[in-house]
Design a protein around this motif. Structure first.
Motif, short mmCIF file in Angstrom:
data_model
loop_
_atom_site.label_atom_id
_atom_site.label_comp_id
_atom_site.label_asym_id
_atom_site.label_seq_id
_atom_site.Cartn_x
_atom_site.Cartn_y
_atom_site.Cartn_z
N ILE A 74 0.84 -1.20 0.00
CA ILE A 74 0.00 0.00 0.00
C ILE A 74 0.87 1.25 0.00
N GLU A 75 1.91 1.24 0.80
CA GLU A 75 2.79 2.41 0.88
C GLU A 75 3.47 2.72 -0.44
N LYS A 76 3.67 1.70 -1.29
CA LYS A 76 4.34 1.89 -2.58
C LYS A 76 3.40 2.42 -3.67
N ALA A 77 2.09 2.34 -3.45
CA ALA A 77 1.13 2.70 -4.49
C ALA A 77 1.27 4.16 -4.90
N HIS A 78 1.12 4.41 -6.20
CA HIS A 78 1.24 5.79 -6.69
C HIS A 78 0.58 5.92 -8.06
N GLY A 79 0.15 7.13 -8.35
CA GLY A 79 -0.39 7.43 -9.66
C GLY A 79 -1.66 6.67 -9.99
N LYS A 80 -1.69 6.11 -11.18
CA LYS A 80 -2.84 5.34 -11.66
C LYS A 80 -2.65 3.89 -11.24
N VAL A 81 -3.48 3.42 -10.32
CA VAL A 81 -3.30 2.13 -9.67
C VAL A 81 -4.37 1.14 -10.13
N ALA A 82 -3.98 -0.13 -10.25
CA ALA A 82 -4.94 -1.21 -10.48
C ALA A 82 -4.69 -2.32 -9.48
N THR A 83 -5.75 -3.02 -9.11
CA THR A 83 -5.60 -4.18 -8.23
C THR A 83 -6.46 -5.30 -8.77
N TYR A 84 -5.89 -6.49 -8.83
CA TYR A 84 -6.62 -7.67 -9.28
C TYR A 84 -7.15 -8.40 -8.06
N GLY A 85 -8.46 -8.42 -7.91
CA GLY A 85 -9.11 -9.01 -6.75
C GLY A 85 -9.67 -7.93 -5.85
N LEU A 86 -10.96 -8.03 -5.54
CA LEU A 86 -11.64 -7.00 -4.74
C LEU A 86 -11.63 -7.30 -3.26
N GLY A 87 -12.01 -8.54 -2.91
CA GLY A 87 -12.15 -8.86 -1.50
C GLY A 87 -13.16 -7.94 -0.84
N LEU A 88 -12.82 -7.43 0.32
CA LEU A 88 -13.67 -6.48 1.04
C LEU A 88 -13.18 -5.04 0.85
N LYS A 144 -1.94 1.91 -19.24
CA LYS A 144 -0.75 2.62 -18.75
C LYS A 144 -0.79 2.86 -17.24
N PHE A 145 -1.02 1.81 -16.50
CA PHE A 145 -1.04 1.93 -15.04
C PHE A 145 0.37 2.19 -14.52
N ASP A 146 0.45 2.99 -13.47
CA ASP A 146 1.73 3.21 -12.81
C ASP A 146 2.06 2.08 -11.84
N TYR A 147 1.01 1.45 -11.29
CA TYR A 147 1.20 0.48 -10.21
C TYR A 147 0.09 -0.55 -10.28
N ILE A 148 0.46 -1.83 -10.25
CA ILE A 148 -0.52 -2.92 -10.25
C ILE A 148 -0.23 -3.87 -9.09
N TYR A 149 -1.28 -4.19 -8.35
CA TYR A 149 -1.19 -5.08 -7.20
C TYR A 149 -2.11 -6.27 -7.47
N THR A 205 5.20 -0.19 -15.70
CA THR A 205 4.37 -0.39 -14.50
C THR A 205 5.15 -1.09 -13.40
N GLU A 206 4.96 -0.64 -12.16
CA GLU A 206 5.51 -1.33 -11.00
C GLU A 206 4.50 -2.37 -10.52
N PHE A 207 4.95 -3.60 -10.29
CA PHE A 207 4.07 -4.69 -9.87
C PHE A 207 4.42 -5.13 -8.45
N THR A 208 3.39 -5.40 -7.65
CA THR A 208 3.58 -6.06 -6.36
C THR A 208 2.49 -7.12 -6.20
N TYR A 209 2.74 -8.08 -5.30
CA TYR A 209 1.86 -9.23 -5.15
C TYR A 209 1.65 -9.54 -3.67
N TRP A 210 0.41 -9.87 -3.34
CA TRP A 210 0.09 -10.21 -1.95
C TRP A 210 0.90 -11.42 -1.51
N ILE A 211 1.46 -11.37 -0.31
CA ILE A 211 2.28 -12.39 0.35
C ILE A 211 3.36 -12.95 -0.60
N GLU A 212 3.99 -12.07 -1.36
CA GLU A 212 4.98 -12.54 -2.33
C GLU A 212 6.17 -13.21 -1.64
#
Length: 296
Positions: free
Chosen positions: A170-184, A246-251, A278-285
């Motif tokens: 979350i702290e790394k997120a910036h600009g135009k962000v996308a996330t795969y998976g909604l959850g709550l 053209k996302f800046d950040y994808i989680y 794009t910068e990529f991060t992944y849950w519990i990587e």
């Protein structure tokens, strides 16, 4: 000091024992058990909990040398005594109120972590000597948390585990962000509140989950105007749509745990080249990498 061979052996053994306990017996330890140990032996609650957990994992630390070594070298780095106040002021917990609702086989409601129930807390911790240690925790009181169940099975939830494992991403997120998976919606809630984030696109494939989120949770977002929910398969979106956005950040967070996550993680990683800026991060990587096939 432990030898490298013993560390490799103990890494696997500790993870297996703790995983089995959490899957089948996570609420075995009770307040009465801990209170008795604390009062009679004059030890603190974390150490009392550690002793009971070791016994519940069939470790004979007074008789077996290897069990004693696992206890001494792993448990103090593994078990965390967390307090309700550590999390109740988290913005999501503080501001999102859960209205119980049922839609088809989905249910939104509040559940409770029991006192001294063992819960996952964070990614696996790797120490310089090679020890790989699960990060688990307990409360000394009930802790309520929101959950979405499918067919009576918890599937999407926000517990301290989500708070801790998403914190750095979350702290790394910036600009135009996308996330795969909604959850709550914990990730879009927290990122939408950041000045460094312009917009958050959430990709979710289940229409019922999207409907529940849009009706009962998204209206409580102070900056919900930043959040757009797209009904789509995340892999198709990652391959065909994301490159043009053209996302800046994808989680990515479309899995429940490493057992169902490794294949999805690798599929997403294989698509990163389609979005070179794009910068990529992944849950519990960090945890996921320990479950990858050895040849990778």
């Amino acid at each position: 000091m432990l030898s490298k061979d013993k560390i490799r052996k103990y890494n696997a053994e500790v993870i297996a024992r703790i995983s089995a306990f959490m899957n089948y017996n996570s609420d075995f330890i009770t307040s009465d058990i801990i209170d008795e140990l604390v009062n009679e032996c004059g030890i603190d609650r974390t150490y009392a909990f550690s002793l009971v957990l070791a016994s519940a994992c069939y470790m004979k630390i007074d008789e077996d040398v290897e069990d004693r070594e696992m206890f001494e070298y792993y448990f103090s780095e593994m078990i965390h005594y967390v307090k309700k106040e550590d999390y109740e002021n988290d913005p999501y917990y503080k501001n999102i109120k859960i209205t119980p609702v049922k839609e088809k086989d989905w249910e939104l409601r509040e559940a409770v972590i029991k006192p001294y129930e063992l819960i996952p807390l964070d990614d696996l911790k790797e120490l310089p000597d090679g020890r790989i240690i699960p990060q688990v925790a307990f409360f000394d009181c009930e802790f309520p948390y929101p959950v979405i169940l499918q067919g009576g099975v918890e599937w999407m939830l926000v517990t301290p585990n989500e708070v801790e494992t998403m914190r750095e991403d979350i702290e790394k997120a910036h600009g135009k962000v996308a996330t795969y998976g909604l959850g709550l919606g914990y990730f879009p809630y927290m990122t939408s509140m950041m000045d460094s984030v312009d917009s958050v696109t959430v990709v979710e494939m289940d229409e019922t989950v999207i409907d529940i989120f849009k009706r009962f949770i998204l209206p409580q977002f102070p900056k919900g105007h930043k959040v757009r929910v797209v009904h789509a398969d995340a892999f198709e979106y990652a391959e065909k749509v994301a490159p043009g956005e053209k996302f800046d950040y994808i989680y990515a967070d479309t899995w429940h745990d490493p057992s169902d996550g490794v294949d999805m993680y690798l599929r997403f990683k294989a698509l990163e080249h389609l979005c070179p800026g794009t910068e990529f991060t992944y849950w519990i990587e960090k945890t996921m990498k320990h479950y990858l096939p050895k040849e990778l």
